[in-house]
Write an enzyme that holds these catalytic residues in place. Structure first.
Site, PDB file in Angstrom:
ATOM      1  N   GLU A 142       0.818  -1.217   0.000  1.00  0.00           N
ATOM      2  CA  GLU A 142       0.000   0.000   0.000  1.00  0.00           C
ATOM      3  C   GLU A 142       0.853   1.269   0.000  1.00  0.00           C
ATOM      4  O   GLU A 142       0.796   2.081   0.936  1.00  0.00           O
ATOM      5  CB  GLU A 142      -0.984  -0.018   1.168  1.00  0.00           C
ATOM      6  CG  GLU A 142      -1.996  -1.128   1.013  1.00  0.00           C
ATOM      7  CD  GLU A 142      -3.198  -1.016   1.924  1.00  0.00           C
ATOM      8  OE1 GLU A 142      -3.078  -0.399   2.987  1.00  0.00           O
ATOM      9  OE2 GLU A 142      -4.261  -1.558   1.583  1.00  0.00           O
ATOM     10  N   GLU A 302      -6.187  -7.651  -1.962  1.00  0.00           N
ATOM     11  CA  GLU A 302      -6.885  -7.812  -0.681  1.00  0.00           C
ATOM     12  C   GLU A 302      -8.355  -7.557  -0.952  1.00  0.00           C
ATOM     13  O   GLU A 302      -8.733  -6.431  -1.306  1.00  0.00           O
ATOM     14  CB  GLU A 302      -6.352  -6.825   0.362  1.00  0.00           C
ATOM     15  CG  GLU A 302      -4.907  -7.091   0.734  1.00  0.00           C
ATOM     16  CD  GLU A 302      -4.364  -6.147   1.802  1.00  0.00           C
ATOM     17  OE1 GLU A 302      -5.163  -5.537   2.541  1.00  0.00           O
ATOM     18  OE2 GLU A 302      -3.136  -6.016   1.882  1.00  0.00           O
TER      19      GLU A 302
HETATM   20  C1  GAL Z   1      -4.800  -3.080   4.311  1.00  0.00           C
HETATM   21  C2  GAL Z   1      -3.388  -3.598   4.530  1.00  0.00           C
HETATM   22  C3  GAL Z   1      -3.403  -4.936   5.199  1.00  0.00           C
HETATM   23  C4  GAL Z   1      -4.311  -4.908   6.380  1.00  0.00           C
HETATM   24  C5  GAL Z   1      -5.678  -4.550   5.925  1.00  0.00           C
HETATM   25  C6  GAL Z   1      -6.673  -4.584   7.051  1.00  0.00           C
HETATM   26  O1  GAL Z   1      -4.835  -1.719   4.159  1.00  0.00           O
HETATM   27  O2  GAL Z   1      -2.691  -3.708   3.323  1.00  0.00           O
HETATM   28  O3  GAL Z   1      -2.097  -5.275   5.585  1.00  0.00           O
HETATM   29  O4  GAL Z   1      -3.851  -3.985   7.291  1.00  0.00           O
HETATM   30  O5  GAL Z   1      -5.651  -3.265   5.375  1.00  0.00           O
HETATM   31  O6  GAL Z   1      -7.903  -4.212   6.621  1.00  0.00           O
END
Ligand code: GAL
Length: 654
Positions: A142, A302
């Site tokens: 990110e 994600e």
């Molecule tokens: C994202 C991040 C992950 C985790 C996730 C939780 O922003 O890349 O590592 O923190 O959020 O929602």
């Protein structure tokens, strides 16, 4: 085949759990496992002492169960020994002090010491896993625009400015530094942007701030190049990406993704749907925005897998259908890979209540059932991944607008992103694909180009838009365009929208920053719409008025206009309206261009098309918590809350 994967952190679990986890992923139909992006302290526990054995084993196990690895470089979280031994690797805050350790993402991307150690670990990983059939590499995590204020960043900023302006005289003139006696007589007087808590960005010279934001974005891009070059040195054919998110310091995504093979995104759509439909915005905009980074299909590294609860109270449980619906929505906008965050919910650390697919009890649940259903459904359409979205409508994005508005809000509630989303949402609700592309990209093959708020004006870009319109294209320009030149200073001695005046066929002889108030306009084609934020009072020259204000001292003055320009048409929207205004405007534009629209989609339902030469899939997604029923493509379509339906060209529902 659209690929479904999961995010997994083997280093966070006892080894005795790995095989059972991995077997169950494989049984579910998972095909990729994304690992490694925060594991530096286990890969290099002491400076120069490397322990790759556990990662070798995890990769071997994942591959043994028939899945592929997406491997993250662990550079987001350097081990504590590095910060202790080399404090210059730590980012500095806005007030110039070093960030305290204990969090993540607090390394300085420009620090030569950090680059030395980051470069070494990335090289060792690339060399070691060069022949391992790693599916793809994820750089860091990110990445935001680099906002460190350390001495390295300040020095790099000065160098960046020297390359750009050559002399201090040029720089002083470009920024208009005479104001508040800000003229610079020595490069060392220029610092990275720092503020005491009492100061705010809007106290600083906007010319300086615009260049500073550009520099920060360029630093992030440079960091991406740095890691890419190392990985490619060992694996020339590596597929490399990074997982983008929309944090508070947005980089210039189009520039950042240029060296990468595929755009990726962390897709966390709202678990709580706003009750007020006027407030409601679909997550579709974010997905289309990401597809625009490389103007092709993208990945989700994600994908929402459970209630969020990382740094705030836990959000409500996902509604039934939400996990699958949101995942399918990403596919409908061009995602070819969905990696769910995360397999198991953490039991330690700051994110122990940020739920993954499995709760702490490690039992199958409604979310894993939905995932199973999703995987099965995607298996029914293996050729979906051979399709993509083609669009006749483009919206131009430029990072300069984002950077400028960040420093100088124009009116309470007025935002660049709001304008983009309003147009985008109208397209979605009319079943019309839209691409969001960088302003510099060619758009000659589109029919309609939407240009929201070109606050910082680029002369060449205006010329290209004029040509596009003259040759028959439709252009839509909005308020606060033509205000500033490329240095972020106001254009003077010309009426707004300055460089856009000729193509718009109108000028502005008064503005009103109405902030959060609501006023009204009447469309001359029928209908009264509520408006907010901003009112431009138009004087139509060659243009025709399309709507007039109904309130205050400028009642009767045009708010929207349309101008025939060469063979094309240019619209000017001088205010910010309710959603229905954009729907009505775009409906008129699309009818004129004889484009296919689906007119009767209910509010909250969106539709897009993925196609290839011989295939077509029309997606309908119900973003709301209510059932919806409507006619489309000659059929009655009934949809449950958060449901996605897919119609093939042969009329089959999937
Ligand atoms: C994202 C991040 C992950 C985790 C996730 C939780 O922003 O890349 O590592 O923190 O959020 O929602």
């Amino acid at each position: 085949m659209i690929i479904t994967g999961v995010d997994y952190y083997p280093e966070q679990w006892d080894r005795s759990m790995w095989e059972d986890d991995i077997r169950r992923m494989s049984d579910l139909g998972i095909r990729t496992v994304r690992i490694g992006e925060f594991a530096w302290c286990r890969l290099e526990p002491e400076e120069g002492q490397f322990e790759f054995g556990w990662l070798d084993d995890a990769i071997e196990l994942i591959e043994r169960y028939g899945m592929k690895v997406i491997l993250g470089t662990p550079t987001n979280c350097p081990p504590l020994w590095m910060f202790q031994n080399y404090p210059d690797t730590l980012q500095c805050d806005r007030d110039g002090t070093r960030t305290k350790t204990g969090i993540r993402g607090h390394r300085c991307m420009n620090s030569p010491t950090f680059r030395k150690y980051a470069g070494r670990i990335v090289a060792l990983m690339a060399e070691r896993y060069a022949d391992n059939g790693i599916y793809a590499w994820q750089i860091d995590n990110e990445l935001e625009s680099n906002h460190c204020t350390c001495e390295y960043c300040a020095a790099s900023f000065r160098k960046w400015l020297q390359d750009k302006y050559g002399t201090l005289d040029h720089l002083n003139r470009a920024w208009g530094n005479v104001v508040w006696s800000g003229e610079v007589s020595d490069w060392n007087q220029i610092n990275a942007f720092m503020t005491a808590a009492v100061n705010r960005a809007d106290w600083f010279n906007p010319g300086y701030m615009l260049d500073y934001e550009r520099f920060c974005a360029a630093s992030t891009t440079d960091y991406v190049h740095f890691q890419c070059d190392i990985i490619r040195k060992y694996i020339p054919s590596a597929v490399i990406t990074t997982n983008s998110c929309f944090g508070s310091n947005l980089p210039d995504f189009h520039q950042e993704f240029e060296p990468l093979d595929v755009a990726s995104y962390d897709n966390y759509p709202p678990a709580v749907i706003p009750a007020n439909p006027e407030k409601f915005y679909s997550n579709a905009f974010a997905l289309d925005f990401v597809r625009g980074f490389k103007q092709k299909n993208f990945w989700v590294l994600e994908q929402l897998g459970g209630p969020m609860g990382c740094w705030s109270p836990i959000t409500p449980q996902l509604e039934p259908g939400m996990l699958e619906g949101y995942a399918m929505q990403a596919v409908a906008h061009g995602a070819d890979l969905l990696s769910f965050f995360r397999w198991r919910t953490a039991s330690t650390g700051a994110e122990m209540f940020c739920y993954g697919l499995l709760d702490h009890d490690n039992q199958p649940n409604s979310r894993t059932e939905e995932l199973k259903h999703l995987i099965h459904r995607l298996e029914l359409v293996p050729n979906l991944s051979e399709t993509s979205l083609t669009s006749k409508v483009a919206m131009l994005y430029s990072a300069d607008q984002e950077f400028s508005f960040k420093t100088q809000a124009q009116s309470e509630g007025f935002a660049y992103w709001t304008q983009m989303r309003l147009f985008h949402e109208a397209c979605m609700n009319l079943g019309v694909n839209i691409d969001i592309i960088p302003q510099s990209h060619s758009y000659e093959d589109y029919e309609v180009v939407i240009v929201p708020t070109q606050f910082v004006t680029d002369k060449d870009s205006v010329k290209r838009l004029e040509q596009f319109a003259q040759q028959g294209g439709t252009v839509i320009v909005t308020n606060r365009s033509g205000v500033k030149d490329e240095h972020g200073n106001c254009i003077i001695n010309e009426s707004l929208p300055t460089l856009f005046r000729k193509m718009c066929g109108c000028y502005i002889n008064g503005t009103d920053a109405i902030g959060p108030r609501y006023q009204r306009i009447r469309s001359l084609h029928g209908g009264v719409f509520s408006i907010t934020s901003w009112c431009d009072m138009l004087v139509c020259e060659t243009a025709e008025p399309m709507a007039v204000y109904l309130d205050r001292f400028y009642a009767g003055t045009p708010a929207l206009s349309v101008n025939q320009f060469g063979k094309g048409t240019v619209y000017y929207v001088g205010t910010v309206g309710e959603k229905a205004l954009y729907r009505s405007l775009l409906l008129e534009v699309f009818h004129q261009r004889k484009m296919n629209v689906i007119e009767n989609l209910p509010d909250g339902v969106e539709s897009t098309v993925r196609s290839a030469e011989d295939m077509q899939f029309r997606f309908f997604f119900n973003n709301t918590l209510e059932g919806k029923s409507f006619f489309a493509e000659g059929k009655r379509v009934s949809m449950q809350a958060l449901e996605m339906k897919v119609l093939t060209r042969s009329g089959q529902w999937i």
